[in-house]
Scaffold this motif. Structure first.
Motif, PDB file in Angstrom:
ATOM      1  N   GLY A   1     -37.507  49.458  -1.614  1.00 31.39           N
ATOM      2  CA  GLY A   1     -38.729  48.858  -2.146  1.00 31.39           C
ATOM      3  C   GLY A   1     -39.718  49.849  -2.725  1.00 31.39           C
ATOM      4  O   GLY A   1     -40.904  49.573  -2.821  1.00 31.39           O
ATOM      5  N   LEU A   2     -39.234  51.021  -3.114  1.00 28.69           N
ATOM      6  CA  LEU A   2     -40.142  52.047  -3.612  1.00 28.69           C
ATOM      7  C   LEU A   2     -40.009  52.267  -5.116  1.00 28.69           C
ATOM      8  O   LEU A   2     -40.859  52.882  -5.752  1.00 28.69           O
ATOM      9  CB  LEU A   2     -39.862  53.371  -2.859  1.00 28.69           C
ATOM     10  CG  LEU A   2     -40.888  54.493  -2.946  1.00 28.69           C
ATOM     11  CD1 LEU A   2     -42.241  54.043  -2.439  1.00 28.69           C
ATOM     12  CD2 LEU A   2     -40.417  55.715  -2.164  1.00 28.69           C
ATOM     13  N   TRP A   3     -38.920  51.742  -5.685  1.00 27.46           N
ATOM     14  CA  TRP A   3     -38.583  52.061  -7.067  1.00 27.46           C
ATOM     15  C   TRP A   3     -39.715  51.792  -8.047  1.00 27.46           C
ATOM     16  O   TRP A   3     -40.078  52.658  -8.841  1.00 27.46           O
ATOM     17  CB  TRP A   3     -37.325  51.283  -7.478  1.00 27.46           C
ATOM     18  CG  TRP A   3     -36.942  51.491  -8.914  1.00 27.46           C
ATOM     19  CD1 TRP A   3     -37.075  50.611  -9.944  1.00 27.46           C
ATOM     20  CD2 TRP A   3     -36.381  52.680  -9.492  1.00 27.46           C
ATOM     21  NE1 TRP A   3     -36.624  51.159 -11.111  1.00 27.46           N
ATOM     22  CE2 TRP A   3     -36.197  52.434 -10.857  1.00 27.46           C
ATOM     23  CE3 TRP A   3     -36.016  53.924  -8.963  1.00 27.46           C
ATOM     24  CZ2 TRP A   3     -35.657  53.374 -11.721  1.00 27.46           C
ATOM     25  CZ3 TRP A   3     -35.486  54.881  -9.833  1.00 27.46           C
ATOM     26  CH2 TRP A   3     -35.315  54.589 -11.183  1.00 27.46           C
ATOM     27  N   GLU A   4     -40.298  50.589  -7.970  1.00 22.63           N
ATOM     28  CA  GLU A   4     -41.328  50.231  -8.950  1.00 22.63           C
ATOM     29  C   GLU A   4     -42.517  51.184  -8.887  1.00 22.63           C
ATOM     30  O   GLU A   4     -43.177  51.439  -9.882  1.00 22.63           O
ATOM     31  CB  GLU A   4     -41.800  48.791  -8.731  1.00 22.63           C
ATOM     32  CG  GLU A   4     -40.755  47.731  -9.089  1.00 22.63           C
ATOM     33  CD  GLU A   4     -40.283  47.834 -10.541  1.00 22.63           C
ATOM     34  OE1 GLU A   4     -41.112  48.156 -11.418  1.00 22.63           O
ATOM     35  OE2 GLU A   4     -39.070  47.610 -10.790  1.00 22.63           O
ATOM     36  N   GLU A   5     -42.776  51.724  -7.692  1.00 25.08           N
ATOM     37  CA  GLU A   5     -43.949  52.590  -7.544  1.00 25.08           C
ATOM     38  C   GLU A   5     -43.692  54.019  -8.011  1.00 25.08           C
ATOM     39  O   GLU A   5     -44.626  54.735  -8.343  1.00 25.08           O
ATOM     40  CB  GLU A   5     -44.399  52.620  -6.076  1.00 25.08           C
ATOM     41  CG  GLU A   5     -44.943  51.291  -5.591  1.00 25.08           C
ATOM     42  CD  GLU A   5     -44.835  51.129  -4.079  1.00 25.08           C
ATOM     43  OE1 GLU A   5     -45.443  51.939  -3.365  1.00 25.08           O
ATOM     44  OE2 GLU A   5     -44.122  50.216  -3.619  1.00 25.08           O
TER      45      GLU A   5
ATOM     46  N   PHE B   1     -39.412  68.697  -1.429  1.00 25.63           N
ATOM     47  CA  PHE B   1     -38.808  68.657  -2.762  1.00 25.63           C
ATOM     48  C   PHE B   1     -39.413  67.480  -3.532  1.00 25.63           C
ATOM     49  O   PHE B   1     -40.288  66.783  -3.042  1.00 25.63           O
ATOM     50  CB  PHE B   1     -37.292  68.422  -2.687  1.00 25.63           C
ATOM     51  CG  PHE B   1     -36.551  69.291  -1.707  1.00 25.63           C
ATOM     52  CD1 PHE B   1     -36.976  70.579  -1.420  1.00 25.63           C
ATOM     53  CD2 PHE B   1     -35.402  68.813  -1.090  1.00 25.63           C
ATOM     54  CE1 PHE B   1     -36.279  71.371  -0.524  1.00 25.63           C
ATOM     55  CE2 PHE B   1     -34.704  69.596  -0.197  1.00 25.63           C
ATOM     56  CZ  PHE B   1     -35.138  70.878   0.087  1.00 25.63           C
ATOM     57  N   SER B   2     -38.856  67.243  -4.726  1.00 23.07           N
ATOM     58  CA  SER B   2     -39.289  66.095  -5.505  1.00 23.07           C
ATOM     59  C   SER B   2     -38.738  64.818  -4.869  1.00 23.07           C
ATOM     60  O   SER B   2     -37.855  64.855  -4.015  1.00 23.07           O
ATOM     61  CB  SER B   2     -38.775  66.222  -6.935  1.00 23.07           C
ATOM     62  OG  SER B   2     -37.373  66.115  -6.926  1.00 23.07           O
ATOM     63  N   ILE B   3     -39.272  63.687  -5.303  1.00 23.67           N
ATOM     64  CA  ILE B   3     -38.805  62.385  -4.820  1.00 23.67           C
ATOM     65  C   ILE B   3     -37.305  62.258  -5.066  1.00 23.67           C
ATOM     66  O   ILE B   3     -36.531  61.889  -4.179  1.00 23.67           O
ATOM     67  CB  ILE B   3     -39.581  61.264  -5.536  1.00 23.67           C
ATOM     68  CG1 ILE B   3     -41.065  61.327  -5.126  1.00 23.67           C
ATOM     69  CG2 ILE B   3     -38.987  59.898  -5.233  1.00 23.67           C
ATOM     70  CD1 ILE B   3     -41.975  60.476  -5.991  1.00 23.67           C
ATOM     71  N   ARG B   4     -36.895  62.608  -6.293  1.00 22.37           N
ATOM     72  CA  ARG B   4     -35.488  62.492  -6.662  1.00 22.37           C
ATOM     73  C   ARG B   4     -34.604  63.350  -5.755  1.00 22.37           C
ATOM     74  O   ARG B   4     -33.594  62.880  -5.221  1.00 22.37           O
ATOM     75  CB  ARG B   4     -35.319  62.935  -8.123  1.00 22.37           C
ATOM     76  CG  ARG B   4     -33.927  62.770  -8.685  1.00 22.37           C
ATOM     77  CD  ARG B   4     -33.702  63.658  -9.905  1.00 22.37           C
ATOM     78  NE  ARG B   4     -34.754  63.525 -10.918  1.00 22.37           N
ATOM     79  CZ  ARG B   4     -34.794  62.556 -11.822  1.00 22.37           C
ATOM     80  NH1 ARG B   4     -33.855  61.650 -11.862  1.00 22.37           N
ATOM     81  NH2 ARG B   4     -35.776  62.492 -12.704  1.00 22.37           N
TER      82      ARG B   4
ATOM     83  N   VAL C   1     -29.863  57.379  -6.646  1.00 18.46           N
ATOM     84  CA  VAL C   1     -31.303  57.505  -6.422  1.00 18.46           C
ATOM     85  C   VAL C   1     -31.990  56.179  -6.747  1.00 18.46           C
ATOM     86  O   VAL C   1     -32.787  55.659  -5.958  1.00 18.46           O
ATOM     87  CB  VAL C   1     -31.895  58.656  -7.276  1.00 18.46           C
ATOM     88  CG1 VAL C   1     -33.411  58.611  -7.271  1.00 18.46           C
ATOM     89  CG2 VAL C   1     -31.405  60.004  -6.750  1.00 18.46           C
ATOM     90  N   GLU C   2     -31.641  55.591  -7.892  1.00 24.90           N
ATOM     91  CA  GLU C   2     -32.299  54.337  -8.273  1.00 24.90           C
ATOM     92  C   GLU C   2     -31.970  53.219  -7.279  1.00 24.90           C
ATOM     93  O   GLU C   2     -32.856  52.505  -6.805  1.00 24.90           O
ATOM     94  CB  GLU C   2     -31.881  53.911  -9.686  1.00 24.90           C
ATOM     95  CG  GLU C   2     -32.491  52.560 -10.037  1.00 24.90           C
ATOM     96  CD  GLU C   2     -32.340  52.167 -11.501  1.00 24.90           C
ATOM     97  OE1 GLU C   2     -31.940  53.036 -12.307  1.00 24.90           O
ATOM     98  OE2 GLU C   2     -32.624  51.003 -11.803  1.00 24.90           O
TER      99      GLU C   2
ATOM    100  N   ILE D   1     -36.444  56.212   4.224  1.00 27.19           N
ATOM    101  CA  ILE D   1     -35.444  55.154   4.359  1.00 27.19           C
ATOM    102  C   ILE D   1     -34.467  55.224   3.185  1.00 27.19           C
ATOM    103  O   ILE D   1     -33.245  55.145   3.364  1.00 27.19           O
ATOM    104  CB  ILE D   1     -36.131  53.769   4.462  1.00 27.19           C
ATOM    105  CG1 ILE D   1     -36.909  53.685   5.775  1.00 27.19           C
ATOM    106  CG2 ILE D   1     -35.104  52.646   4.370  1.00 27.19           C
ATOM    107  CD1 ILE D   1     -37.802  52.460   5.901  1.00 27.19           C
ATOM    108  N   ALA D   2     -35.008  55.417   1.986  1.00 33.89           N
ATOM    109  CA  ALA D   2     -34.144  55.542   0.805  1.00 33.89           C
ATOM    110  C   ALA D   2     -33.189  56.719   0.976  1.00 33.89           C
ATOM    111  O   ALA D   2     -31.999  56.638   0.655  1.00 33.89           O
ATOM    112  CB  ALA D   2     -35.000  55.737  -0.449  1.00 33.89           C
ATOM    113  N   ARG D   3     -33.713  57.814   1.508  1.00 33.86           N
ATOM    114  CA  ARG D   3     -32.896  59.008   1.710  1.00 33.86           C
ATOM    115  C   ARG D   3     -31.779  58.718   2.712  1.00 33.86           C
ATOM    116  O   ARG D   3     -30.638  59.144   2.535  1.00 33.86           O
ATOM    117  CB  ARG D   3     -33.803  60.129   2.223  1.00 33.86           C
ATOM    118  CG  ARG D   3     -33.113  61.446   2.475  1.00 33.86           C
ATOM    119  CD  ARG D   3     -34.103  62.501   2.885  1.00 33.86           C
ATOM    120  NE  ARG D   3     -34.719  62.194   4.177  1.00 33.86           N
ATOM    121  CZ  ARG D   3     -35.701  62.899   4.731  1.00 33.86           C
ATOM    122  NH1 ARG D   3     -36.194  63.941   4.094  1.00 33.86           N
ATOM    123  NH2 ARG D   3     -36.213  62.558   5.890  1.00 33.86           N
TER     124      ARG D   3
END
Lengths: 295, 254
Positions: B135-139, B102-105, B127-128, B161-163
């Motif tokens: 540590g992925l947000w800026e990218e 799926f998408s990142i979001r 999500v944000e 990890i974010a998921r």
């Protein structure tokens, strides 16, 4: 030693040439069939325009003058194809989900073999069942004039394309990596949630292709529709009306017509229409595939 | 010593009847908001052990588990435990990045959506926050709707990890999370792991001893299904009490 060098070069190039020629033969045969169809089909356009043929509602090829309205036949083909797919695709996908996600491996082997045998079943056998079993049943239960109709043919076609849809869907469900299922479970998803929210979407492209290949098989199938669809060249108003798809019209009428007559050319023209439909579906499959690669 | 978040009491596991057990009588405590590393040669049972902590071994046919795993004092193998809600409390990151197609979001929102969150605004916040904390947000902030597969391997692992943290687990299990990554991406994940222990109790399996030494507060050494030794990382790596531990960390085998 020049002679040995020569012999070696020959033993290197000859097989390559032979294989190339053999490979090309498939393409050549296809090209010849295409040319033949067009050559035999196009002359009908001398007597009638494409619009007249495609939108004419009367198919009386042996009346005087003959009428070549192909709309009922085209509608018949589309109707059996769509009805049978509407029956077979949900069952096929459900079966594929059952095989990959629900039933234990030992049992799935048995199901797959059964499915394979179903796929090899001669279509004439299915047509036989349609005439002898389903037709009387529909006629009596639904009090129809005839049990040979769109629904009968679609049910049989559905059985015919079920193995195609199920097997190909199963392959694409199987190709969804186990690691994605694990990720879903690790987030607290149940089996059902994982199945519908991760596995099914992950396999959607393959399932769409399976469905289209099923449609193509249904569109081209002849024997079952010839035996069970009722054969009336009418625009169907309900699923219990008899229909006459393009394939069954060609099969039934080709033997009765004289070579080179308008009727003969009309039948070939119908062959062209069928080819056009399958080509369009084929393009769709390729398009789905290439869109997947772009991701 | 702060309170143990997870207490494992005489845990044994065998994959099928009659075969030698993959885990033998393991007893261990994992402190809250600490990072514990499990080390040992391949096949020593460290990954199997980790998968016992969120019951991922339940899927293995014929597996037999005895002993207790207490999360906040409650046995997660008790018959009345709901495994799906347990897995929400104990998140997991796998060996190879395994984002959904799926998408990142949508990857990050998957867990919260399972929990019934439908509000787009709230999902956006989750999500944000999750992507910031991994540590992925800026990218990725400008391309949240891009396919997850378009990210690099290291980015994909941080997405995973974010998921995992999007459902706000209490414990985060990481099963050799850097084994498929290059040194730069590995360094980022390690840095992240140290950061994450402020919020979560983290357990990490690694085949890389330097990694264990760099990131963990405590280390447990497994050998052939047995927990040989565990304790503060500095102690394990400087003055191990067991001969086998010493042999392993000095590179005599493994």
């Amino acid at each position: 030693m020049p002679e040995r060098g020569e012999a070696r070069r020959l033993s290197e190039t000859a097989p390559r040439r032979i294989i190339t020629v053999m490979a090309m033969s498939g393409v050549l045969v296809m090209a010849f069939i295409l040319l033949f169809l067009l050559r035999e089909g196009m002359p009908i356009l001398k007597g009638a325009s494409i619009t007249e043929l495609a939108t004419g509602r009367l198919w009386y090829p042996v009346s005087a003058p003959p009428l070549f309205g192909m709309m009922p036949l085209i509608a018949g083909s589309l109707a059996v194809t769509l009805t049978s797919s509407a029956l077979a695709i949900p069952f096929g996908v459900a079966l594929a989900l059952f095989l990959t996600e629900i039933c234990p491996k030992r049992i799935s082997g048995f199901f797959k073999i059964t499915l394979e045998i179903l796929g090899f079943l001669p279509s004439v056998v299915l047509g036989f069942i349609g005439m002898v079993v389903i037709a009387p049943f529909l006629q009596v239960r639904l009090e129809l004039l005839s049990g040979l109709n769109l629904m009968n043919a679609s049910m049989l076609l559905g059985v015919m394309i079920l193995p195609t849809v199920a097997t190909l869907s199963e392959e694409s469900l199987h190709a969804v990596p186990q690691s994605q299922r694990d990720a879903s479970y690790a987030l607290g998803a149940t089996r059902c949630e994982t199945m519908f929210k991760v596995v099914l979407p992950g396999a959607s492209r393959g399932i769409a292709q399976a469905a289209i290949l099923g449609l193509m098989r249904a569109l081209g199938e002849t024997m079952v529709v010839l035996m069970a669809s009722g054969g009336a060249a009418l625009l169907p108003q309900s699923v219990f009306d008899p229909v006459r798809p393009l394939t069954s019209a060609i099969a039934a009428e080709m033997g009765e017509t004289s070579v080179g007559s308008a009727h003969y050319h009309a039948l070939f023209f119908m062959g062209c229409i069928l080819l056009l439909f399958t080509l369009a579906l084929n393009m769709l499959v390729i398009k789905i595939e290439s869109r997947g690669e772009a991701d | 010593m702060s309170q143990a978040k997870l207490t494992i009491e005489s845990l044994s596991l065998s994959y099928s009847k009659g075969t030698s057990p993959a885990l033998r009588d393991v007893t261990l405590g994992i402190e809250e908001n600490s990072l514990m590393a499990f080390i040992g040669p391949s096949g020593c049972g460290k990954s199997t052990f980790l998968r016992c902590l969120n019951r991922m071994n339940d899927f293995v046919r014929g597996v037999e588990i005895t002993g207790r795993v207490l999360l906040d004092g409650k046995d997660i193998y008790a018959p009345d435990v709901d495994v799906t809600s347990l897995r929400r409390r104990v998140g997991m990151v796998f060996q190879r990045p395994n984002p959904f197609p799926f998408s990142i979001r949508e990857n990050v929102a998957y867990g919260p959506k399972l929990l019934g969150e439908r509000d787009r605004g709230k999902l956006g916040e989750v999500v944000e926050r999750s992507l910031r904390n991994s540590g992925l947000w800026e990218e990725v902030k400008d391309r949240l709707d891009a396919q997850a597969s378009s990210l690099s391997g290291g980015q994909q692992q941080r997405l995973c990890i974010a998921r995992a943290i999007a459902v706000e687990p209490e414990v985060l299990l990481m099963d050799e999370p850097t084994s498929a990554l290059d040194p730069m991406a590995t360094a980022r994940i390690e840095e992240l792991a140290r950061e994450l222990k402020k919020f979560y109790t983290v357990a990490i399996v690694t085949h890389n001893m330097q990694q264990a030494a760099r990131v963990s507060d405590h280390t447990a050494f497994f050998l052939m299904g047995e927990l040989v030794e565990h304790g503060p990382t500095t102690k394990i790596f400087t003055t191990p009490s067991d001969r086998r531990t010493e042999d392993y960390i000095t590179g005599r085998f493994g």
